[in-house]
Design an enzyme around this catalytic site. Structure first.
Site, PDB file in Angstrom:
ATOM      1  N   ASP A 227       0.822  -1.209   0.000  1.00 37.92           N
ATOM      2  CA  ASP A 227       0.000   0.000   0.000  1.00 37.92           C
ATOM      3  C   ASP A 227       0.862   1.267   0.000  1.00 37.92           C
ATOM      4  O   ASP A 227       1.072   1.901   1.030  1.00 37.92           O
ATOM      5  CB  ASP A 227      -0.931  -0.017   1.212  1.00 37.92           C
ATOM      6  CG  ASP A 227      -2.094   0.944   1.048  1.00 37.92           C
ATOM      7  OD1 ASP A 227      -2.179   1.612   0.000  1.00 37.92           O
ATOM      8  OD2 ASP A 227      -2.907   1.034   1.983  1.00 37.92           O
TER       9      ASP A 227
ATOM     10  N   GLU B 194      -3.150   9.981  -1.134  1.00 30.01           N
ATOM     11  CA  GLU B 194      -4.288   9.079  -1.380  1.00 30.01           C
ATOM     12  C   GLU B 194      -4.922   8.687  -0.054  1.00 30.01           C
ATOM     13  O   GLU B 194      -6.125   8.585   0.083  1.00 30.01           O
ATOM     14  CB  GLU B 194      -3.828   7.828  -2.140  1.00 30.01           C
ATOM     15  CG  GLU B 194      -4.984   6.898  -2.552  1.00 30.01           C
ATOM     16  CD  GLU B 194      -5.272   5.765  -1.572  1.00 30.01           C
ATOM     17  OE1 GLU B 194      -6.324   5.128  -1.692  1.00 30.01           O
ATOM     18  OE2 GLU B 194      -4.453   5.520  -0.668  1.00 30.01           O
ATOM     19  N   GLU B 195      -4.073   8.462   0.929  1.00 28.03           N
ATOM     20  CA  GLU B 195      -4.561   7.970   2.227  1.00 28.03           C
ATOM     21  C   GLU B 195      -5.242   9.073   3.029  1.00 28.03           C
ATOM     22  O   GLU B 195      -4.886  10.248   2.927  1.00 28.03           O
ATOM     23  CB  GLU B 195      -3.373   7.425   3.041  1.00 28.03           C
ATOM     24  CG  GLU B 195      -2.646   6.262   2.397  1.00 28.03           C
ATOM     25  CD  GLU B 195      -3.459   4.969   2.416  1.00 28.03           C
ATOM     26  OE1 GLU B 195      -4.602   4.973   2.920  1.00 28.03           O
ATOM     27  OE2 GLU B 195      -2.935   3.959   1.915  1.00 28.03           O
TER      28      GLU B 195
ATOM     29  N   ASP C 232      -2.917   0.144  -7.676  1.00 29.18           N
ATOM     30  CA  ASP C 232      -2.877   0.337  -6.219  1.00 29.18           C
ATOM     31  C   ASP C 232      -2.794  -1.031  -5.545  1.00 29.18           C
ATOM     32  O   ASP C 232      -3.560  -1.941  -5.901  1.00 29.18           O
ATOM     33  CB  ASP C 232      -4.153   1.088  -5.780  1.00 29.18           C
ATOM     34  CG  ASP C 232      -4.055   1.633  -4.360  1.00 29.18           C
ATOM     35  OD1 ASP C 232      -2.975   1.534  -3.737  1.00 29.18           O
ATOM     36  OD2 ASP C 232      -5.071   2.154  -3.865  1.00 29.18           O
TER      37      ASP C 232
ATOM     38  N   HIS D 273      -3.279  -2.045   5.760  1.00 29.62           N
ATOM     39  CA  HIS D 273      -3.241  -1.048   6.846  1.00 29.62           C
ATOM     40  C   HIS D 273      -2.809  -1.661   8.178  1.00 29.62           C
ATOM     41  O   HIS D 273      -3.207  -1.193   9.237  1.00 29.62           O
ATOM     42  CB  HIS D 273      -4.606  -0.331   6.979  1.00 29.62           C
ATOM     43  CG  HIS D 273      -4.847   0.628   5.851  1.00 29.62           C
ATOM     44  ND1 HIS D 273      -5.958   1.436   5.772  1.00 29.62           N
ATOM     45  CD2 HIS D 273      -4.114   0.900   4.744  1.00 29.62           C
ATOM     46  CE1 HIS D 273      -5.890   2.171   4.663  1.00 29.62           C
ATOM     47  NE2 HIS D 273      -4.782   1.853   4.028  1.00 29.62           N
TER      48      HIS D 273
END
Ligand SMILES: [Zn+2]
Length: 318
Positions: A145, A177-178, A215, A283
């Site tokens: 990620d 992006e996060e 992604d 995550h």
């Protein structure tokens, strides 16, 4: 094969022996020339080399957590720009200040463009994010990620550099992006929203002919479903290339995912998200190098390279 036909006809011509000798000499010259041509190495087919992409991933992971606005993401940017430059490309920074729940964060999208034959038909944009999620509880280094997409784009740049691209191809490294806190409201996809809004303000969205997003493609147990919000023809082009290549990692089943492609879709740009969100380390602290594999990047690289001609042909004929 045509050479054989000529020699045969020459044999039948017994009346003019001298002419026949000259003819044979000529033919051997032609055959010799053909043989020399065949011996010369053909222009190398562009080849995606996942061992180089894996090294990029390793380098970025070794920087540590790389959230937007951090010194570590600035270091990541340096790495990306150094590699693009080494590949003979000219990286361009697109900086902006994002208003986040944690205040203003300075972010930077990076792009590099490979030239294409059709200069008046816009460009194909292939993008992915290079930031990692801000996590305070544990060190989050985002191998899949964050690092996988940036590494993939770097290697794509190297492998497409010598290719005769029908359309210019822009490699777009997106920041932010996060979510800074939680994925809700506007707290996500800062880089893609800024990029598309800038194009809208400049009235240049029509030049972005299509957007391909990668992604989280590093998962060692790769499985990529069709993404439901994505443009059907673009998704079909990629999944049918995967089918031709017998790549079961590209799964026919579909699932909706919110990601950097949504702002492009809202602006009416054909877009597709290639993402493996079925990743147990998502995550989590475990999203490290031991959960990703070079082979996964290779599969996505091979499939995308195989899908490009169909995508480009559609964009250059309409
Ligand atoms: Zn994420």
């Amino acid at each position: 094969m045509t050479g054989h036909g000529f020699i045969h006809r020459g044999h039948q011509d017994h009346e003019d022996h001298k002419g026949f000798v000259v003819f044979v000499i000529l033919v051997s010259f032609v055959i010799g020339a053909v043989a020399r041509c065949a011996a010369q190495p053909a222009p190398a087919e562009p080849k995606f080399d996942s061992s180089r992409a894996y090294e990029d991933m390793r380098q970025m992971v070794s920087i540590g957590p790389r959230p937007s606005g951090s010194p570590a993401i600035a270091k990541t940017r340096d790495y990306i720009e150094k590699e693009l430059t080494a590949a003979g490309l000219a990286p361009e920074e697109l900086p902006f200040d994002a208003r986040t729940p944690l205040g203003v964060v300075h972010m930077v999208n990076i792009r590099a463009t490979l030239p294409g034959a059709a200069k008046d038909r816009g460009r194909l944009v292939i993008g992915g994010h290079y930031d990692t999620k801000l996590v305070r509880e544990f060190p989050f280094v985002g191998a899949s990620d964050g690092a996988s997409s940036a590494a993939f784009l770097l290697e794509l740049g190297r492998s497409l550099k010598g290719r005769a691209n029908p359309l210019p191809i822009e490699l777009l490294f997106l920041d932010g992006e996060e979510a800074v806190v939680d994925w809700q409201g506007q707290d996500h996809t800062y880089g893609s929203r800024q990029y598309v809004q800038d194009a809208q303000r400049a009235r240049t969205t029509k030049d972005i002919r299509a957007f391909i997003l990668v992604d989280m493609i590093g998962d060692r147990d790769l499985g990529i479903r069709r993404e439901q919000n994505s443009t059907p023809w673009l998704t079909d082009a990629i999944w049918s290339a995967a089918k031709r290549m017998n790549r079961p990692e590209f799964i026919e089943e579909s699932t909706p995912i919110e990601d950097d492609h949504l702002e492009f879709l809202r602006a009416g740009i054909a877009s597709v998200d290639i993402i493996d969100l079925d990743y147990p380390a998502w995550h989590r602290e475990e999203d490290r190098l031991d959960h990703v594999a070079a082979g996964s990047l290779q599969i996505v690289g091979d499939v995308l390279m195989a899908a490009l001609p169909a995508i480009e042909s559609r964009l250059t004929t309409r």
